[in-house]
Enzyme design. Structure first.
Site, PDB file in Angstrom:
ATOM      1  CB  CYS A   1      16.424 -10.898  11.378  1.00 18.88           C
ATOM      2  SG  CYS A   1      16.665  -9.071  12.402  1.00 18.88           S
TER       3      CYS A   1
ATOM      4  CG  HIS B   1      19.433  -7.205   7.884  1.00 20.51           C
ATOM      5  ND1 HIS B   1      18.126  -6.355   7.598  1.00 20.51           N
ATOM      6  CD2 HIS B   1      18.441  -7.412   9.354  1.00 20.51           C
ATOM      7  CE1 HIS B   1      17.347  -6.280   8.675  1.00 20.51           C
ATOM      8  NE2 HIS B   1      17.053  -7.281   9.652  1.00 20.51           N
TER       9      HIS B   1
END
Length: 346
Positions: free
Chosen positions: A142, A255
């Site tokens: 990711c 994130h």
């Protein structure tokens, strides 16, 4: 030997690991993009068999409750695309069954990413790589996805020499149990109770943990190694230097990344902004004087990679610094995999 079959216009899609955080997001994304599936199967472990999952429908697959089936080799008969997010060991266990069924496995784990015959694909960066698959296509890490989506428009302006990145990674990267644990730890902390840590080596609430995945011989954590090798593979640029420091932070599911890029030639802040504005899956949030910049707490559930705090980096000759935020479960996992599946359609 993989015997590729013609991908139908309305494929049968299996969601493997359907009861997990990413598996459930697979179902949402399939509906959101109205993927032209003729059928969607929800597969999971034997203990989850019989559970019902809400599904909004897509293509010819009707909305309603999907009954979870046990993931067995026989469950892939008739499947065209298998979206996997059940962990590396499960992906390895069922690879042969998926390939034997003539289906394409799009795998969210790290099991096959660095194998030479497995494309590692971010559709905004290297969509053509899907054509050389042998039954398996890997979804990148990711944090790597987040960074390369932002790097590609810059690399089109000037060759990239070096990237230094520090990540601020949400609990969601470790799955649903880690997200629940963060909530539980926060309650315990505020109630002056002892925080229990099971998902990570230490409590994450009100803390930062500067280690993700196992440690390697050179002192890097494996998450940092992934960002290095995956970036080179996806961008077809083994010459790029990449240095990563990956940190788990008490955020639920987005994130953040602080990125410094050194180029072979000058790239201005204005040119970078314009490149991002014209790039797919990028949104520019960059007006710090008016407190406008991407923040994880405000962007959960969104699809793009957001960029802000764009500025020159005077520590190198041709440098640029910027800040990224991306929902790890959406573009960092489920959405990217479904986009890969879209590339396979006739």
């Amino acid at each position: 030997m993989y015997a590729a079959k013609q991908m139908p216009a309305n494929p049968v899609v299996a969601v493997c690991g359907a009861t997990g955080a990413v598996g459930q997001e697979f179902l949402k994304v399939l509906s959101d993009v109205n993927f032209p599936a003729s059928e969607v199967r929800a597969l999971a472990s034997a203990k989850s068999a019989g559970k019902q999952l809400p599904f909004s429908g897509c293509g010819r697959a009707k909305a309603g409750k999907l009954v979870v089936r046990e993931m067995t080799s026989e469950a892939f008969e008739g499947v065209d695309i298998a979206l996997f997010s059940a962990g590396a060991q499960i992906s390895k266990q069922f690879r042969e069954a998926v390939v034997a069924a003539g289906a394409v496995m799009i795998d969210n784990s790290s099991a096959f990413r660095m194998e030479d015959d497995v494309p590692l694909v971010v559709p905004e960066v290297n969509p053509g790589d899907v054509k050389r698959h042998s039954g398996v296509i890997a979804n990148p890490n990711c944090s790597t996805i987040e960074m390369v989506v932002a790097l590609k428009p810059l690399a089109d302006l000037a060759p990239i020499k070096r990237v230094v990145v520090s990540t601020y990674q949400a609990a969601s990267g470790a799955g649903m149990p880690a997200m629940v644990e963060l909530y539980d730890q926060t309650r315990s902390y505020l109630d002056s109770m002892t925080m229990k840590a099971e998902a990570f080596a230490h409590p994450l609430a009100f803390n930062c943990i500067p280690k993700i995945d196992v440690m390697m011989e050179d002192g890097s954590a494996k998450e940092e190694w992934k960002m290095v090798v995956e970036t080179k593979k996806i961008m077809h640029a083994p010459e790029i230097g990449v240095s990563a420091t990956c940190v788990r932070v008490p955020v639920v599911r987005c994130h953040g990344e602080a990125v410094n890029v050194e180029f072979e030639a000058p790239v201005s802040v204005e040119a970078a902004r314009e490149a991002w504005k014209g790039a797919p899956m990028m949104e520019v949030f960059d007006d710090p004087e008016n407190e406008v910049y991407p923040m994880p707490g405000e962007l959960a559930g969104t699809d793009p990679v957001y960029v802000g705090r764009v500025r020159g980096d005077a520590s190198v000759e041709n440098g640029l610094s910027f800040w990224l935020v991306m929902d790890q479960i959406r573009k960092g996992a489920a959405l990217n995999a479904v986009q890969i599946a879209q590339l396979l359609l006739p």
